[in-house]
Design a protein around this motif. Structure first.
Motif, short mmCIF file in Angstrom:
data_model
loop_
_atom_site.label_atom_id
_atom_site.label_comp_id
_atom_site.label_asym_id
_atom_site.label_seq_id
_atom_site.Cartn_x
_atom_site.Cartn_y
_atom_site.Cartn_z
N THR A 5 -49.27 14.51 12.34
CA THR A 5 -50.70 14.32 12.56
C THR A 5 -51.41 15.68 12.59
OG1 THR A 5 -50.29 12.31 13.80
CG2 THR A 5 -52.42 13.36 14.12
N ARG A 8 -51.57 16.97 9.07
CA ARG A 8 -52.55 16.22 8.27
C ARG A 8 -53.96 16.72 8.56
NH1 ARG A 8 -52.13 10.22 9.02
NH2 ARG A 8 -50.59 10.40 7.41
N ILE A 12 -56.49 18.50 5.93
CA ILE A 12 -57.84 17.99 5.65
C ILE A 12 -58.86 19.09 5.88
CG2 ILE A 12 -59.65 16.40 6.43
CD1 ILE A 12 -57.45 14.34 6.97
N GLU A 128 -56.15 11.57 12.70
CA GLU A 128 -55.16 10.56 12.33
C GLU A 128 -55.32 10.07 10.89
OE1 GLU A 128 -57.18 10.16 15.19
OE2 GLU A 128 -55.66 11.11 16.42
N GLY A 129 -56.29 10.64 10.16
CA GLY A 129 -56.49 10.25 8.77
C GLY A 129 -57.31 8.99 8.61
N THR A 130 -58.20 8.72 9.57
CA THR A 130 -59.07 7.55 9.49
C THR A 130 -60.53 7.96 9.59
OG1 THR A 130 -59.00 7.16 11.88
CG2 THR A 130 -57.33 6.03 10.53
N PRO A 157 -58.91 3.75 6.57
CA PRO A 157 -58.06 4.88 6.22
C PRO A 157 -58.78 5.80 5.24
CG PRO A 157 -57.31 2.87 5.14
CD PRO A 157 -58.43 2.48 6.06
N GLU A 161 -56.90 13.87 1.45
CA GLU A 161 -57.21 15.03 2.28
C GLU A 161 -58.41 15.79 1.72
OE1 GLU A 161 -53.54 17.19 2.56
OE2 GLU A 161 -52.63 15.64 3.80
#
Length: 186
Positions: A5, A8, A12, A128-130, A157, A161
């Motif tokens: 996490t 990620r 991003i 968290e990529g959301t 979602p 990135e």
């Protein structure tokens, strides 16, 4: 929080910062007409300008880190978020319901049968990529009819990135909000 996490979120943030280097890069949510159809009990709807938290009202795309800090990503939305989301909600509600829908100020005669008011508490990408869109909506009839309100917390979602992936996720989240308002409020 896991190392994955953290990585990620770092990826991003790095991708967005690199996209912003040397230019004023802007990203818009793509237009994708909803496929859902829901009848409305109102023949016309006015969509009030969406209200946003102070950080989200700016042109910056924001990220919430694993520690909860909300920071600009270094890239910009193509349009002011309140205007863009209001226009998308108007367009999507018109497609979903098949009735006349316009953003405020109402451009037609007579007045609309109801007004849709959306107030966002949260609009951001997360570690968290959301992408999160949360708040309340209100449907107020002009005369007669059933008033309605509801709370929502939509999570989409991001699926990548990049700022473009965040913009796509925002577009999907707003489309889901329009569907929810049509099903529950109209």
């Amino acid at each position: 929080m896991t190392i994955t996490t953290t990585r990620r979120f770092a990826a991003i943030g790095l991708a967005l910062a690199l996209a912003a280097c040397g230019s004023e890069t802007r990203f818009a949510s793509p237009i994708a007409p909803p496929e859902v159809r829901v009848p409305s009990s109102f023949p016309s709807l006015e969509v009030a300008e969406v209200t946003l938290p102070s950080y989200a009202a700016a042109e910056d795309i924001y990220l919430r880190g694993a520690d909860g800090a909300i920071s600009p990503a270094g890239t910009l939305w193509a349009d002011l978020p309140a205007r863009a989301i209001t226009l998308q909600l108007s367009r999507d509600l018109a497609t979903i319901t098949g009735v006349t829908v316009a953003p405020e100020p109402w451009p037609f005669r007579p007045f609309p049968a109801a007004r849709v008011d959306v107030r966002l508490e949260e609009m951001l990408a997360t570690a968290e990529g959301t992408f999160r869109l949360a708040g309340q909506y209100f449907v107020a009839p002009e005369a007669g009819g059933r008033a309605a309100s509801g709370q929502f917390a939509i999570v989409e979602p991001i699926g990548g990135e990049s700022a473009a992936a965040i913009a796509n996720a925002r577009g999907r989240a707003v489309a889901r909000l329009a569907e929810e308002i049509a099903r529950e409020g109209l």
